[in-house]
Design an enzyme around this catalytic site. Sequence first.
Site, mmCIF file in Angstrom:
data_model
loop_
_atom_site.group_PDB
_atom_site.id
_atom_site.type_symbol
_atom_site.label_atom_id
_atom_site.label_comp_id
_atom_site.label_asym_id
_atom_site.label_seq_id
_atom_site.Cartn_x
_atom_site.Cartn_y
_atom_site.Cartn_z
ATOM 1 N N LYS A 152 0.833 -1.218 0.000
ATOM 2 C CA LYS A 152 0.000 0.000 0.000
ATOM 3 C C LYS A 152 0.856 1.252 0.000
ATOM 4 O O LYS A 152 0.487 2.250 -0.623
ATOM 5 C CB LYS A 152 -0.958 -0.013 1.199
ATOM 6 C CG LYS A 152 -2.050 -1.065 1.039
ATOM 7 C CD LYS A 152 -3.267 -0.844 1.895
ATOM 8 C CE LYS A 152 -4.345 -1.845 1.501
ATOM 9 N NZ LYS A 152 -5.542 -1.808 2.295
ATOM 10 N N LYS A 171 -4.499 -9.317 -6.191
ATOM 11 C CA LYS A 171 -5.692 -9.505 -5.357
ATOM 12 C C LYS A 171 -6.819 -8.566 -5.785
ATOM 13 O O LYS A 171 -6.566 -7.395 -6.083
ATOM 14 C CB LYS A 171 -5.293 -9.203 -3.904
ATOM 15 C CG LYS A 171 -6.348 -9.507 -2.869
ATOM 16 C CD LYS A 171 -5.858 -9.100 -1.488
ATOM 17 C CE LYS A 171 -6.017 -7.618 -1.257
ATOM 18 N NZ LYS A 171 -7.017 -7.217 -0.277
ATOM 19 N N LYS A 183 -10.869 -3.338 -3.270
ATOM 20 C CA LYS A 183 -11.895 -2.282 -3.314
ATOM 21 C C LYS A 183 -11.353 -1.017 -3.941
ATOM 22 O O LYS A 183 -12.057 -0.287 -4.602
ATOM 23 C CB LYS A 183 -12.274 -1.882 -1.878
ATOM 24 C CG LYS A 183 -13.292 -2.705 -1.211
ATOM 25 C CD LYS A 183 -13.607 -2.050 0.126
ATOM 26 C CE LYS A 183 -13.291 -2.972 1.277
ATOM 27 N NZ LYS A 183 -12.044 -2.666 1.979
HETATM 28 N N1 AQP Z 1 -9.456 -10.416 -2.743
HETATM 29 C C1 AQP Z 1 -9.829 -10.916 -1.587
HETATM 30 N N2 AQP Z 1 -10.080 -12.235 -1.444
HETATM 31 C C2 AQP Z 1 -10.477 -12.754 -0.256
HETATM 32 N N3 AQP Z 1 -10.641 -12.002 0.858
HETATM 33 C C3 AQP Z 1 -10.410 -10.688 0.757
HETATM 34 N N4 AQP Z 1 -10.486 -9.682 1.643
HETATM 35 C C4 AQP Z 1 -10.152 -8.530 1.032
HETATM 36 N N5 AQP Z 1 -9.844 -8.738 -0.238
HETATM 37 C C5 AQP Z 1 -9.996 -10.082 -0.453
HETATM 38 C C6 AQP Z 1 -10.906 -9.843 3.025
HETATM 39 O O1 AQP Z 1 -11.975 -8.937 3.259
HETATM 40 C C7 AQP Z 1 -11.886 -8.452 4.604
HETATM 41 C C8 AQP Z 1 -11.925 -6.970 4.618
HETATM 42 O O2 AQP Z 1 -10.829 -6.414 3.925
HETATM 43 P P1 AQP Z 1 -10.391 -4.934 4.278
HETATM 44 O O3 AQP Z 1 -11.505 -4.014 4.080
HETATM 45 O O4 AQP Z 1 -9.770 -4.917 5.609
HETATM 46 O O5 AQP Z 1 -9.297 -4.527 3.281
HETATM 47 P P2 AQP Z 1 -8.255 -5.260 2.427
HETATM 48 O O6 AQP Z 1 -7.898 -6.588 2.977
HETATM 49 O O7 AQP Z 1 -7.117 -4.312 2.213
HETATM 50 O O8 AQP Z 1 -9.161 -5.470 1.164
HETATM 51 P P3 AQP Z 1 -9.477 -4.627 -0.100
HETATM 52 O O9 AQP Z 1 -10.819 -4.988 -0.553
HETATM 53 O O10 AQP Z 1 -8.359 -4.835 -1.049
HETATM 54 O O11 AQP Z 1 -9.547 -3.124 0.328
HETATM 55 P P4 AQP Z 1 -8.625 -1.909 0.025
HETATM 56 O O12 AQP Z 1 -8.575 -1.803 -1.463
HETATM 57 O O13 AQP Z 1 -9.336 -0.785 0.683
HETATM 58 O O14 AQP Z 1 -7.295 -2.200 0.631
HETATM 59 C C9 AQP Z 1 -10.602 -9.043 5.194
HETATM 60 O O15 AQP Z 1 -10.941 -10.173 5.967
HETATM 61 C C10 AQP Z 1 -9.816 -9.427 3.991
HETATM 62 O O16 AQP Z 1 -8.916 -10.487 4.255
#
Ligand code: AQP
Length: 336
Positions: free
Chosen positions: A120, A201, A204
């Site tokens: 990040k 991955k 969001k």
């Molecule tokens: N691609 C993924 N596959 C499986 N699990 C996922 N999680 C996130 N992306 C995937 C799981 O969703 C929960 C919440 O995630 P988060 O909001 O804490 O943020 P993150 O892990 O950083 O996920 P994002 O969606 O990629 O968000 P941004 O873009 O904001 O960083 C967690 O349990 C995570 O493991």
Amino acid sequence: MTDQPTQPIKKRTFSGIQPTGNLHIGNYLGALKNWVDEQEKYDNIFCIVDLHAITVPQDPQELYRHVREVAMLYLACGISLEHCAVFVQSHISAHSELAWLLNCVTPMGWLERMTQFKDKSAKQESVGTGLFDYPVLMAADIILYDAHYVPVGEDQKQHVELTRDIVLRFNNLYGETFVVPEVLIPKAGARVMGLDDPTSKMSKSSDKVGHSLRLLDPPNVLKKSIMRATTDSLNNVAFDRENQPGVTNLLGIYQAITRRSEEDILNEFTGKGYGHLKKTVAEAVIATLEPIQQRYYDMAKDPATIDQILKENADRIRPIAEHRLLAAQQNLGLRK
Ligand code: AQP
């Protein structure tokens, strides 16, 4: 460890999602679906982690909107308030207070090793201290509620392991204060990859067209994204993340939705083309998300209710957090 005001009979889980954008099928299959499937087994606390969201720049109005959207999606996906508390992280100040105490026992070297920070921070022009400290705040979230289990996707495993290290260090230095939590990772759906690029991955914060399947995307958009998903030219349906990441990703989504074995799924698709695979996965995703979307849009008609739920739930669990914070302050010599 001092007595708790509300000792749960069931073991407790804690998890959260950042209100950083539109939730996607990775968030659902990696986290939310498993929270719902297992919710009757545990006493559950599910948070909307807005303080984590601001570790990278957010538009204030969008952030406020996303917090309510995530809360409604939790409920629309099937989180039951009979088994779970749903609240907003910043509504309980003990999270920030405990994070500071934990900062003082966490070596910087431990945080420098976190792969999410490396990923990040590489995307930011200017990296805030909060992004570096993200895993310490996450440790505070979990241990404030004496959580035994943390159900998350695979990308969060390293952070839960760090939480365990922080707890062991704190307990060792200042006496038994916190429960050492364990991570719960689903067998399928733990790492859903981007449809446009199955080597990264699903996230969001990516706004690339065709990258993710958002929980609120209409059926035609979901179908189009899946039909356009990157595959390969081998024309062979197999679970092979290394050589066929795109096909494996689609199979993984299907497996996590249907909860069927790899063997069973391969039997269904062997000898059939990628077009058939994509069409079947699209139908399964749409059938899963349509009722969730319906419940979500029903709830969205009455925004006052969701605010009321978030307030009541925070009020209900705040004493648990305050009790554990006080124990930490006492053991550190900050309170009698
Ligand atoms: N691609 C993924 N596959 C499986 N699990 C996922 N999680 C996130 N992306 C995937 C799981 O969703 C929960 C919440 O995630 P988060 O909001 O804490 O943020 P993150 O892990 O950083 O996920 P994002 O969606 O990629 O968000 P941004 O873009 O904001 O960083 C967690 O349990 C995570 O493991």
